[in-house]
Design a protein around this motif. Structure first.
Motif, PDB file in Angstrom:
ATOM      1  N   HIS A   6      -9.961  -0.545  -9.751  1.00 28.71           N
ATOM      2  CA  HIS A   6      -9.196   0.665 -10.035  1.00 28.71           C
ATOM      3  C   HIS A   6      -8.295   1.094  -8.882  1.00 28.71           C
ATOM      4  CE1 HIS A   6     -12.525   1.379 -13.086  1.00 28.71           C
ATOM      5  NE2 HIS A   6     -11.441   1.113 -13.771  1.00 28.71           N
ATOM      6  N   ALA A   7      -8.816   1.149  -7.684  1.00 30.70           N
ATOM      7  CA  ALA A   7      -8.001   1.590  -6.541  1.00 30.70           C
ATOM      8  C   ALA A   7      -6.860   0.610  -6.275  1.00 30.70           C
ATOM      9  CB  ALA A   7      -8.876   1.731  -5.292  1.00 30.70           C
ATOM     10  N   HIS A   8      -7.155  -0.671  -6.383  1.00 37.14           N
ATOM     11  CA  HIS A   8      -6.134  -1.684  -6.128  1.00 37.14           C
ATOM     12  C   HIS A   8      -5.023  -1.626  -7.180  1.00 37.14           C
ATOM     13  CE1 HIS A   8      -4.526  -5.260  -4.307  1.00 37.14           C
ATOM     14  NE2 HIS A   8      -4.578  -5.933  -5.445  1.00 37.14           N
ATOM     15  N   ILE A   9      -5.384  -1.554  -8.426  1.00 40.11           N
ATOM     16  CA  ILE A   9      -4.392  -1.501  -9.502  1.00 40.11           C
ATOM     17  C   ILE A   9      -3.570  -0.216  -9.403  1.00 40.11           C
ATOM     18  CG2 ILE A   9      -4.096  -1.292 -12.000  1.00 40.11           C
ATOM     19  CD1 ILE A   9      -6.443  -3.270 -12.276  1.00 40.11           C
ATOM     20  N   THR A  10      -4.212   0.890  -9.082  1.00 36.98           N
ATOM     21  CA  THR A  10      -3.489   2.150  -8.932  1.00 36.98           C
ATOM     22  C   THR A  10      -2.461   2.065  -7.812  1.00 36.98           C
ATOM     23  OG1 THR A  10      -5.408   3.377  -9.732  1.00 36.98           O
ATOM     24  CG2 THR A  10      -3.746   4.624  -8.506  1.00 36.98           C
ATOM     25  N   THR A  11      -2.843   1.491  -6.674  1.00 35.32           N
ATOM     26  CA  THR A  11      -1.901   1.412  -5.550  1.00 35.32           C
ATOM     27  C   THR A  11      -0.722   0.514  -5.876  1.00 35.32           C
ATOM     28  OG1 THR A  11      -3.235  -0.309  -4.472  1.00 35.32           O
ATOM     29  CG2 THR A  11      -3.573   1.970  -3.742  1.00 35.32           C
ATOM     30  N   TRP A  12      -0.960  -0.641  -6.519  1.00 43.03           N
ATOM     31  CA  TRP A  12       0.207  -1.491  -6.792  1.00 43.03           C
ATOM     32  C   TRP A  12       1.048  -0.958  -7.935  1.00 43.03           C
ATOM     33  CZ3 TRP A  12       0.401  -3.676 -11.545  1.00 43.03           C
ATOM     34  CH2 TRP A  12      -0.729  -4.238 -12.117  1.00 43.03           C
ATOM     35  N   ALA A  13       0.440  -0.227  -8.873  1.00 40.59           N
ATOM     36  CA  ALA A  13       1.238   0.382  -9.942  1.00 40.59           C
ATOM     37  C   ALA A  13       2.160   1.467  -9.378  1.00 40.59           C
ATOM     38  CB  ALA A  13       0.328   0.961 -11.016  1.00 40.59           C
ATOM     39  N   ILE A  14       1.631   2.294  -8.484  1.00 42.86           N
ATOM     40  CA  ILE A  14       2.456   3.318  -7.839  1.00 42.86           C
ATOM     41  C   ILE A  14       3.526   2.670  -6.980  1.00 42.86           C
ATOM     42  CG2 ILE A  14       2.425   5.202  -6.140  1.00 42.86           C
ATOM     43  CD1 ILE A  14      -0.376   5.919  -7.268  1.00 42.86           C
ATOM     44  N   PHE A  44       2.100   2.537   0.850  1.00 44.17           N
ATOM     45  CA  PHE A  44       1.431   1.911  -0.289  1.00 44.17           C
ATOM     46  C   PHE A  44       1.270   0.413  -0.097  1.00 44.17           C
ATOM     47  CE2 PHE A  44       1.828   5.950  -2.279  1.00 44.17           C
ATOM     48  CZ  PHE A  44       0.745   5.990  -3.141  1.00 44.17           C
ATOM     49  N   TYR A  45       2.203  -0.241   0.609  1.00 44.66           N
ATOM     50  CA  TYR A  45       2.002  -1.660   0.945  1.00 44.66           C
ATOM     51  C   TYR A  45       0.704  -1.824   1.723  1.00 44.66           C
ATOM     52  CZ  TYR A  45       7.072  -2.499   0.137  1.00 44.66           C
ATOM     53  OH  TYR A  45       8.335  -2.597  -0.374  1.00 44.66           O
ATOM     54  N   LEU A  46       0.492  -0.947   2.696  1.00 48.41           N
ATOM     55  CA  LEU A  46      -0.734  -1.024   3.502  1.00 48.41           C
ATOM     56  C   LEU A  46      -1.976  -0.760   2.649  1.00 48.41           C
ATOM     57  CD1 LEU A  46       0.473   0.818   6.725  1.00 48.41           C
ATOM     58  CD2 LEU A  46       0.216  -1.653   6.377  1.00 48.41           C
ATOM     59  N   LEU A  47      -1.881   0.199   1.731  1.00 48.77           N
ATOM     60  CA  LEU A  47      -3.015   0.482   0.847  1.00 48.77           C
ATOM     61  C   LEU A  47      -3.299  -0.689  -0.087  1.00 48.77           C
ATOM     62  CD1 LEU A  47      -2.262   4.211  -0.044  1.00 48.77           C
ATOM     63  CD2 LEU A  47      -4.072   3.337   1.457  1.00 48.77           C
ATOM     64  N   ILE A  48      -2.242  -1.332  -0.592  1.00 47.05           N
ATOM     65  CA  ILE A  48      -2.429  -2.508  -1.448  1.00 47.05           C
ATOM     66  C   ILE A  48      -3.134  -3.608  -0.679  1.00 47.05           C
ATOM     67  CG2 ILE A  48      -1.233  -4.384  -2.651  1.00 47.05           C
ATOM     68  CD1 ILE A  48       0.997  -2.329  -3.281  1.00 47.05           C
ATOM     69  N   ILE A  49      -2.664  -3.849   0.535  1.00 46.56           N
ATOM     70  CA  ILE A  49      -3.275  -4.901   1.352  1.00 46.56           C
ATOM     71  C   ILE A  49      -4.725  -4.548   1.671  1.00 46.56           C
ATOM     72  CG2 ILE A  49      -3.198  -6.055   3.597  1.00 46.56           C
ATOM     73  CD1 ILE A  49      -0.087  -5.828   3.374  1.00 46.56           C
ATOM     74  N   ALA A  50      -4.978  -3.290   2.041  1.00 45.67           N
ATOM     75  CA  ALA A  50      -6.347  -2.887   2.382  1.00 45.67           C
ATOM     76  C   ALA A  50      -7.298  -3.035   1.193  1.00 45.67           C
ATOM     77  CB  ALA A  50      -6.355  -1.448   2.890  1.00 45.67           C
ATOM     78  N   THR A  51      -6.890  -2.531   0.026  1.00 45.26           N
ATOM     79  CA  THR A  51      -7.767  -2.652  -1.145  1.00 45.26           C
ATOM     80  C   THR A  51      -7.896  -4.108  -1.573  1.00 45.26           C
ATOM     81  OG1 THR A  51      -5.924  -2.179  -2.651  1.00 45.26           O
ATOM     82  CG2 THR A  51      -7.333  -0.319  -2.000  1.00 45.26           C
ATOM     83  N   GLY A  52      -6.830  -4.877  -1.416  1.00 44.65           N
ATOM     84  CA  GLY A  52      -6.886  -6.299  -1.746  1.00 44.65           C
ATOM     85  C   GLY A  52      -7.831  -7.068  -0.837  1.00 44.65           C
ATOM     86  N   VAL A  53      -7.796  -6.754   0.445  1.00 53.72           N
ATOM     87  CA  VAL A  53      -8.699  -7.418   1.404  1.00 53.72           C
ATOM     88  C   VAL A  53     -10.150  -7.075   1.085  1.00 53.72           C
ATOM     89  CG1 VAL A  53      -9.435  -7.418   3.826  1.00 53.72           C
ATOM     90  CG2 VAL A  53      -7.034  -7.688   3.268  1.00 53.72           C
TER      91      VAL A  53
END
Length: 123
Positions: A6-14, A44-53
């Motif tokens: 959920h967090a990852h999908i939300t960050t990349w959708a935003i 948001f790039y950083l959040l995507i990377i963080a949740t992805g990692v």
């Protein structure tokens, strides 16, 4: 919280929405708003990377090769989004970067949907 996507999908959708907004703002000639949206997008790039990692570390044991490829293509998507915006700002051609962005996004989305943590559309 990070047992699902959920967090990852939300960050990349935003991030996708912010990217589209930044492109349209640039096309409209609003430089200040474009810069503000681009700075928010970088967060948001950083959040995507963080949740992805975090997801990669927790769930890559299902299929390490495909998760690794998805991770790399996800980084390529982020890099191409940034390159498109930078080259638009500099007034340079962006066709190649748009092409790479679209192809990398399709591959990343396909792998994300195929892997066991997501919806298994392509099982």
């Amino acid at each position: 919280m990070f047992d699902n996507t959920h967090a990852h999908i939300t960050t990349w959708a935003i991030a996708i929405i912010l990217f589209i907004v930044a492109v349209f703002l640039h096309k409209a000639g609003n430089k200040k708003a474009t810069n503000i949206v681009q700075m928010i997008l970088r967060v948001f790039y950083l959040l995507i990377i963080a949740t992805g990692v975090i997801l990669f570390a927790k769930h890559s044991s299902f299929n390490p090769a495909l998760y690794g490829i998805k991770f790399l293509f996800g980084i390529v998507v982020i890099a191409m989004m940034e390159m498109v915006l930078i080259r638009l700002k500099l007034g340079k051609k962006t066709v190649l970067f748009w092409s790479i962005l679209i192809i990398a996004f399709i591959i990343t989305f396909y792998l994300g949907a195929k892997l066991p943590l997501n919806w298994n559309w392509f099982a």
